[in-house]
Motif scaffolding. Structure first.
Motif, PDB file in Angstrom:
ATOM      1  N   UNK A 196     -15.162 -18.327  40.416  1.00 39.50           N
ATOM      2  CA  UNK A 196     -13.940 -17.756  39.365  1.00 39.50           C
ATOM      3  C   UNK A 196     -14.259 -17.283  38.332  1.00 39.50           C
ATOM      4  N   UNK A 197     -13.370 -16.360  39.125  1.00 37.55           N
ATOM      5  CA  UNK A 197     -13.101 -14.830  38.050  1.00 37.55           C
ATOM      6  C   UNK A 197     -11.721 -14.912  37.704  1.00 37.55           C
ATOM      7  N   UNK A 198     -11.667 -13.996  36.160  1.00 32.09           N
ATOM      8  CA  UNK A 198     -10.769 -13.916  36.096  1.00 32.09           C
ATOM      9  C   UNK A 198     -10.095 -12.119  35.798  1.00 32.09           C
ATOM     10  N   UNK A 199      -9.430 -11.818  35.896  1.00 33.84           N
ATOM     11  CA  UNK A 199      -8.550 -10.774  35.393  1.00 33.84           C
ATOM     12  C   UNK A 199      -7.649 -10.724  33.945  1.00 33.84           C
ATOM     13  N   UNK A 200      -8.289  -9.691  32.948  1.00 38.48           N
ATOM     14  CA  UNK A 200      -7.116  -9.507  32.069  1.00 38.48           C
ATOM     15  C   UNK A 200      -5.926 -10.741  32.386  1.00 38.48           C
ATOM     16  N   UNK A 201      -5.286 -10.465  31.433  1.00 44.84           N
ATOM     17  CA  UNK A 201      -3.554 -11.475  31.868  1.00 44.84           C
ATOM     18  C   UNK A 201      -2.734 -10.213  31.744  1.00 44.84           C
ATOM     19  N   UNK A 202      -2.177 -10.234  32.846  1.00 42.29           N
ATOM     20  CA  UNK A 202      -0.466  -9.655  33.179  1.00 42.29           C
ATOM     21  C   UNK A 202      -0.285  -9.703  31.419  1.00 42.29           C
ATOM     22  N   UNK A 203       0.222  -8.365  30.708  1.00 42.74           N
ATOM     23  CA  UNK A 203       0.468  -8.070  29.576  1.00 42.74           C
ATOM     24  C   UNK A 203      -0.257  -8.541  28.484  1.00 42.74           C
ATOM     25  N   UNK A 204      -1.669  -8.338  28.189  1.00 39.48           N
ATOM     26  CA  UNK A 204      -1.987  -8.618  27.672  1.00 39.48           C
ATOM     27  C   UNK A 204      -2.858  -7.098  26.835  1.00 39.48           C
ATOM     28  N   UNK A 205      -2.437  -5.983  27.151  1.00 39.86           N
ATOM     29  CA  UNK A 205      -2.490  -4.710  26.267  1.00 39.86           C
ATOM     30  C   UNK A 205      -1.409  -5.155  25.934  1.00 39.86           C
ATOM     31  N   UNK A 206       0.299  -5.317  25.765  1.00 40.21           N
ATOM     32  CA  UNK A 206       1.083  -5.555  24.831  1.00 40.21           C
ATOM     33  C   UNK A 206       1.015  -6.994  23.445  1.00 40.21           C
ATOM     34  N   UNK A 207       0.081  -7.257  24.344  1.00 39.60           N
ATOM     35  CA  UNK A 207      -0.127  -8.567  23.687  1.00 39.60           C
ATOM     36  C   UNK A 207      -1.698  -8.266  22.150  1.00 39.60           C
ATOM     37  N   UNK A 208      -2.395  -7.573  22.822  1.00 35.70           N
ATOM     38  CA  UNK A 208      -2.514  -7.041  21.565  1.00 35.70           C
ATOM     39  C   UNK A 208      -2.240  -6.388  20.607  1.00 35.70           C
ATOM     40  N   UNK A 209      -0.993  -4.823  21.432  1.00 31.77           N
ATOM     41  CA  UNK A 209      -0.543  -4.844  20.308  1.00 31.77           C
ATOM     42  C   UNK A 209       0.206  -5.270  19.373  1.00 31.77           C
ATOM     43  N   UNK A 210       0.604  -6.265  19.868  1.00 31.81           N
ATOM     44  CA  UNK A 210       1.714  -6.953  18.986  1.00 31.81           C
ATOM     45  C   UNK A 210       1.076  -7.949  18.213  1.00 31.81           C
TER      46      UNK A 210
END
Lengths: 341, 576
Positions: A196-210
Motif C-alpha cells: 500500500x502506498x499513499x498519496x498526500x491527502x487532499x487539502x494537505x497543502x492548505x492544512x500546512x498553510x493553516x
C-alpha cells in the motif's frame, strides 16, 4: 424481473447477468443497515459487499462461477461501474442493497436500476490510496487500521472513494492506482499480500498553510502586549478627541469600537501621537501593517458618479428620426449651438 | 645635466654634474627644494611613484652616474613617514584612526587644499586622509563645442568639481558624498591660495542653550538672550551623506544572519564589523565594507528585539581591531512571513508607510552620537558619524532585502539636546515639551502642500521622520573577496553546545594544519572564542588573526615565535 425469470433456463457456462433496483443498506428491514455501511464486528461484514435476493443465489448456484463470488455493478445511465462481493441473499426480490458509498460512486438514487454481472477479478499486489481529508494523518498506526479495514473489502476499484470507520470517525479514501492493472482497474484483495502506498491527502497543502498561520499567530505580538502598544494608541486618541457627546433624546451616544484601532490610518488622524518611551536599544516592529499602494488590497475606489444620469421623455416620440434628434437636443440643453443646429 | 624633482610641494629642477654624489643631491633637496622643513628620515628619493625609495638618511656616496641618474630624470620625493601611501592606492583596511596627521600652516599640501589648514590636531580616519589627497574632479570627454586639438581643454570639457550640481542631477545622486560636500563648503568659506586664515568650514548643529553666555545675565533657565539661545531649527533633507554605500563582502554574511529568523520567526539584531574604502561610483565616495556580523546578547521576539547588557563589548571591539575591523553599524531583521507559504515576506517599509520608524531613528541617533566621526574640518573636531543602520525587510515584491540608512546630523543633535521622542506612529517623531531642563527652540519643516506650494510648518508636536533620514545604497561586490572564509554569525552548533572540555577538543581539531589551510579558523566567532580563553596575549592577537585569515607560511612562522600561541596550542592539544 424479466431477466430473473429468463435466467433460470440459461446454460451453466453463461454469466450471471441481472438488473435490480438498488437501495441503500440502511433501508433494509431489520438491524443490519449500519453494519453493511461501515462493517460491524459481530457480523464481520465488509464494506463492498451487497445484499442480493435469494433468486440470485438460486441462479448463481446453477452457473459455473468461481468463488468467492465477485460482481461488477454498473449504472448504465451514468456509465459508472464498481466492483464488490455479496454478503447475503436475503433481499426482497428484484432489489439489491448497497453500502451508501457504493451508491454514490455509481451515482445512483434509491430505486434506480443497477446492472449486476458476475465476474472474475485477479488478485491485487499493489494499491495506491489517497485519503480525502487531512485528519487521516491523525491516525497513529495507519497500517493496523488499514489492515483491519481492508479485511472487510473484497475488491478495490480505481477511482473509487471508499469509506472506513475508525474510532467513531468516517475516513474517505480514494483508490488512485491498482496493480496488476487489467483494463477495468480492479483487483481482488481477498487473501493477498498487498503493498500500500499513499498519496498526500487532499487539502494537505492548505492544512500546512493553516498550521503555518497558526504558528505565526502564536508567535505574534509578544512585544506588542509587553509595551502595551494598543493602550498607547488609545491614549493618543483620547487626547485628540476628548469629551463625550450627548443626544437631546437622552439616548446614549455610540462609543467608538476599540477594535477599530488596528489600522494605521487611524494613527495618522491623531494630531499628537502618544510617545513611545522605550529604553535605548529596544526595537519594536509590531506597528499596524499597511500594504504598499500598488498591491491588490489597496486598489483605490472608483470615484462616485455624481450628477450623472439619463434624460427620459414622458411623451413617446413620433418617429425614430425625430425622437433621436429631440433626445440629443434635450440632453445638451445648455449648449445653444447644438440646439440651433 | 638637469634633474627634476617632483613632490607634494610641487616641481623643481636643478643643474648637476654626473660626477656629483648622491649626498650632494640629497643636501640640495633638503635645503633648496624642501626648504629644510623635513628631517632626512622623512624624505625618500624614489625613481617612480610606485617605488618606496630610499630615505635620505641612508643615501651613500655613489656618484649620480654610478646610481644610473641621467639627464632629464625625474626624482620623486616621498614626504612624511615612508609608510604613508599616495592617494591613488586604497587604504589598507583596519588602520583607521591610528596615524595622527598633523597639518600645519607651513606644509600645506596638494594643490586643491593648499589653503585648507586645520587648526586642530585631529586624528582622522585613514580613509578621510586618503580622500582629502584626491582632487575628486570629474573628467569629461570632448564635446561637439570643443574647437581645440585632442590635447587641449576648454570650458566645455574641463573636469567638473566633485560637487557639481548638474552632474548630481544627471546622475540622480540624492546626497553628495561627504568629501564632495566638504570641498563645496570649504571653497565658499576659505579662499584659494590664501594661507593666512583658516575657518573650519563644518559645524555640527548645536541645539542646547549655550553655556557661559558673555552678556552677563544669569544662566538659563533664569535668563536667556539672543546670543545663547539656539536658533530656529529648520529641517531640510541633508544634502550629503558621510557613508555612501554599504557593501557586504559576501552574500553568505547576511544569509547566515537570517538563519535565526528562518528557524524561529523571531527578529534578530547584530553589529556589523568591517572597514571603510573609497567608493568610486560617486565622486569622493566612501563605502563601508561589512566583513562580519556579531550578534550581541538580546531578547528576540516576533515583533521586536531588545539589546541587553553587553559586558564583552570592549573585548569584541578589541578582537575585531586585531582582525583589522571596526564596528561600522547595526543590522536587524524586520521580517514577517506573508502566510502564502512561498517564502515571501510582508512589505512593511515603503513610501506610504515608513522606512525607518521613529523609534529606530531615535536608536540610530543614539548610536551615531556614540560613534562620532573625527574631522579636522569641523569646529568641534567631530562631524557626523560613519555608523550605518541596515534593515532587512521585505521589498514590494515580497523578497527579503537589505536597505541601509543613516540619520542626519540634525537628528543626532536633536537627540543630544534631548528634544525628540519616538512616537507610536512609526512615521512621526515627537518634539518634546519645554521644561526646566531643556529649552525647546522653534522647529520648522518645509513641505509641498496640496496646492503644490512650499510651506513651512511648525514641527510641534510631531513631524515626519523622513526629514531625519539619509538613504544609502547597498549591495554585494561583483567579485567577493571576504576576509573570513566562513561567515557564521554564531558559533558552530557543535562548539556552542559542548561543555568546557568538549569545546577545547573541538577547537583543537580546528588547529589541524590541513583544516587551517581550508579556513577553519577564518571565522570571526571562532577567533573571538579563542580570545575569550584569554591565553593569547593582546599583542599576539593581531598576528594570530592575520594567520587565521590567510594561513601562509610566513604568517605561520611569525605566529610560531609567539610564546602565548605555543601555550594556547599546548592547552588545546592536551584536551585531545
Amino acid at each position: 424481473m424479466m431477466s430473473h425469470l429468463r435466467s433460470a433456463f440459461e446454460d451453466p457456462n453463461q454469466k450471471f447477468d441481472a438488473h435490480y433496483r438498488c437501495y441503500p443498506a440502511s433501508m433494509m428491514p431489520g438491524e443490519k443497515g449500519v453494519n453493511v455501511n461501515y462493517g460491524g464486528k459481530e457480523m464481520h461484514v465488509a464494506n463492498c459487499l451487497v445484499i442480493l435476493p435469494p433468486s440470485a443465489l438460486e441462479k448463481l448456484s446453477r452457473l459455473n462461477v468461481s468463488y468467492p463470488m465477485l460482481f461488477e455493478f454498473e449504472n448504465a445511465a451514468a456509465e459508472k461501474r464498481t466492483h464488490g462481493g455479496v454478503l447475503e441473499f436475503i433481499a426482497e426480490e428484484g432489489r439489491v442493497y448497497f453500502p451508501y458509498w457504493m451508491m454514490s460512486t455509481l451515482d445512483l438514487e434509491p430505486g434506480d436500476i443497477v446492472h449486476v454481472i458476475n465476474t472474475d477479478i485477479s488478485q491485487g499486489s499493489f494499491v495506491k490510496l489517497q485519503p480525502q481529508s487531512v485528519n487521516f494523518l491523525d491516525i497513529s498506526d495507519h497500517r493496523a487500521v488499514l489492515e483491519s479495514a481492508l479485511r472487510n473489502f473484497s475488491t478495490l476499484t480505481r477511482n473509487d472513494i471508499f469509506e472506513i470507520l475508525y474510532n467513531g470517525e468516517i475516513f474517505r479514501i480514494k483508490v488512485i492506482d491498482v496493480q496488476p492493472d487489467d483494463s477495468r482497474g480492479v483487483v481482488s484483495v481477498i487473501e493477498t499480500d498487498l503493498v500500500v502506498d499513499f498519496e498526500t491527502p487532499v487539502g494537505y497543502e492548505e492544512h500546512l498553510q493553516e498550521k503555518e498561520k497558526e504558528r505565526v499567530a502564536s508567535i505574534k505580538g509578544t512585544m506588542v502586549n509587553r509595551i502595551k502598544y494598543k493602550d498607547l494608541v488609545k491614549q493618543g486618541q483620547a487626547s485628540t478627541m476628548m469629551g463625550t457627546g450627548s443626544k437631546l433624546n437622552g439616548k446614549q451616544v455610540k462609543e467608538q469600537d476599540p477594535s477599530e484601532i488596528d489600522n494605521l490610518n487611524n494613527l495618522e488622524e491623531q494630531e499628537c501621537p502618544a510617545p513611545l518611551n522605550l529604553p535605548i536599544g529596544t526595537y519594536f516592529f509590531g506597528y499596524p501593517y499597511k500594504p504598499p499602494a500598488g498591491s491588490e488590497e489597496d486598489v483605490p475606489e472608483k470615484q462616485p458618479h455624481t450628477f450623472h444620469g439619463a434624460g427620459t421623455s414622458l411623451r413617446a416620440s413620433r418617429n425614430v428620426e425625430k425622437g433621436r434628434g429631440k433626445k440629443t437636443s434635450s440632453g445638451l440643453k445648455n449648449d445653444p449651438i447644438n440646439v440651433d443646429a | 645635466m638637469i634633474i627634476r624633482f617632483r613632490s607634494r610641494m610641487g616641481m623643481s629642477r636643478a643643474e648637476f654634474q654626473p660626477t656629483d654624489t648622491l649626498q650632494m643631491l640629497k643636501d640640495y633637496v633638503l635645503f633648496n627644494v624642501l626648504k629644510n622643513q623635513y628631517t632626512p628620515e622623512n624624505v625618500s628619493l624614489c625613481k617612480d611613484e610606485s617605488d618606496m625609495g630610499t630615505p635620505c638618511s641612508q643615501v651613500d656616496e655613489k656618484t649620480l652616474q654610478a646610481a644610473g641618474v641621467t639627464h632629464g630624470n625625474m626624482i620623486f620625493l616621498r614626504l612624511g613617514s615612508p609608510r604613508e601611501l599616495p592617494a591613488s592606492t586604497p587604504v589598507p583596511p583596519g588602520k583607521e584612526g591610528v596615524a595622527e596627521v598633523e597639518i600645519s600652516k607651513d606644509n600645506a599640501l596638494s594643490a586643491t587644499n593648499s589653503s585648507n589648514v586645520a587648526s586642530a590636531h585631529v586624528a582622522q580616519d585613514n580613509i578621510d586622509d586618503a580622500l582629502e589627497l584626491q582632487d575628486g574632479l570629474i573628467p569629461r570627454s570632448a564635446t561637439p563645442f570643443c574647437r581645440h586639438g585632442p590635447k587641449g581643454m576648454c570650458d566645455y570639457c574641463s573636469p567638473l568639481e566633485p560637487y557639481d550640481e548638474n552632474y548630481q542631477r544627471e546622475n540622480k545622486i540624492k546626497h553628495m558624498s561627504f568629501h564632495s560636500y566638504l570641498r563645496k563648503v570649504n571653497s565658499n568659506v576659505n579662499k584659494y591660495a590664501s594661507t593666512q586664515s583658516f575657518i573650519p568650514p563644518l559645524e555640527e548643529p548645536y541645539f542646547k542653550v549655550k553655556e557661559k553666555c558673555p552678556s552677563g545675565h544669569p544662566p538659563w533657565p533664569l535668563g536667556i538672550c539672543s546670543k545663547c539661545q539656539p536658533s530656529t531649527i529648520m529641517m531640510n533633507l541633508q544634502p550629503f551623506r558621510i557613508i555612501d554605500h554599504v557593501e557586504f563582502a559576501s552574500p553568505s554574511i547576511v544569509d547566515s544572519f537570517l538563519n535565526a529568523w528562518r528557524r524561529t520567526g523571531f527578529q534578530r539584531i547584530g553589529y556589523t564589523y568591517g572597514h571603510y574604502e573609497p567608493y568610486t561610483a560617486v565622486p569622493l565616495g566612501t563605502k563601508a565594507v561589512v566583513e562580519a556580523i556579531y550578534e550581541p546578547p538580546q531578547v528576540s521576539e516576533a515583533d521586536g528585539v531588545t539589546l541587553e547588557e553587553w559586558p564583552e563589548e570592549a573585548l569584541v571591539d578589541r578582537v575585531a581591531a586585531a582582525c583589522g575591523l571596526r564596528r561600522v553599524g547595526i543590522i536587524y531583521t524586520d521580517l514577517t512571513d506573508d502566510g502564502s507559504a512561498t517564502g515571501k515576506v510582508l512589505c512593511k517599509r515603503h513610501a506610504d508607510s515608513y522606512f525607518l520608524s521613529s523609534l529606530e531613528v531615535y536608536n540610530s541617533a543614539h548610536f551615531q552620537s556614540k560613534f562620532p566621526n573625527p574631522s579636522k574640518w569641523s569646529q568641534s573636531g567631530f562631524f557626523g558619524s560613519k555608523f550605518v543602520t541596515s534593515v532587512i525587510s521585505g521589498n514590494p515584491n515580497g523578497e527579503i532585502e537589505v536597505t541601509s540608512y543613516q540619520v542626519s546630523n540634525v537628528a543626532t543633535s536633536l537627540f543630544k539636546a534631548d528634544l525628540i521622542q519616538p512616537s507610536i506612529d512609526p512615521d512621526r517623531m515627537l518634539v518634546k515639551r519645554e521644561d526646566k531642563s531643556r529649552y525647546v527652540p522653534d522647529v520648522l519643516y518645509r513641505y509641498i502642500d496640496e496646492y503644490k506650494k512650499q510651506v513651512s510648518k511648525n514641527a510641534k508636536p510631531a513631524f515626519p521622520v523622513s526629514f531625519l533620514l539619509v538613504t544609502l545604497t547597498d549591495g554585494f561586490p561583483e567579485e567577493s573577496k571576504p576576509m573570513f572564509a566562513k561567515h557564521d554569525t554564531s558559533l558552530p552548533i557543535t562548539i556552542e553546545t559542548a561543555d568546557e572540555t568538549g569545546r577545547l577538543r573541538q577547537l583543537a581539531k580546528l588547529f589541524d594544519h590541513d583544516a587551517v589551510k581550508n579556513g577553519s579558523l577564518s571565522n570571526f566567532p571562532i577567533i573571538l572564542l579563542l580570545a575569550q580563553l584569554s591565553i593569547l596575549k593582546e599583542d599576539d592577537m593581531e598576528v594570530f588573526a592575520k594567520y587565521a585569515m590567510s594561513p601562509t607560511e610566513e604568517n605561520e612562522k611569525n605566529l610560531n615565535t609567539r610564546e602565548s600561541y605555543q601555550t594556547l596550542l599546548a592547552v588545546l592539544y592536551s584536551s585531545l
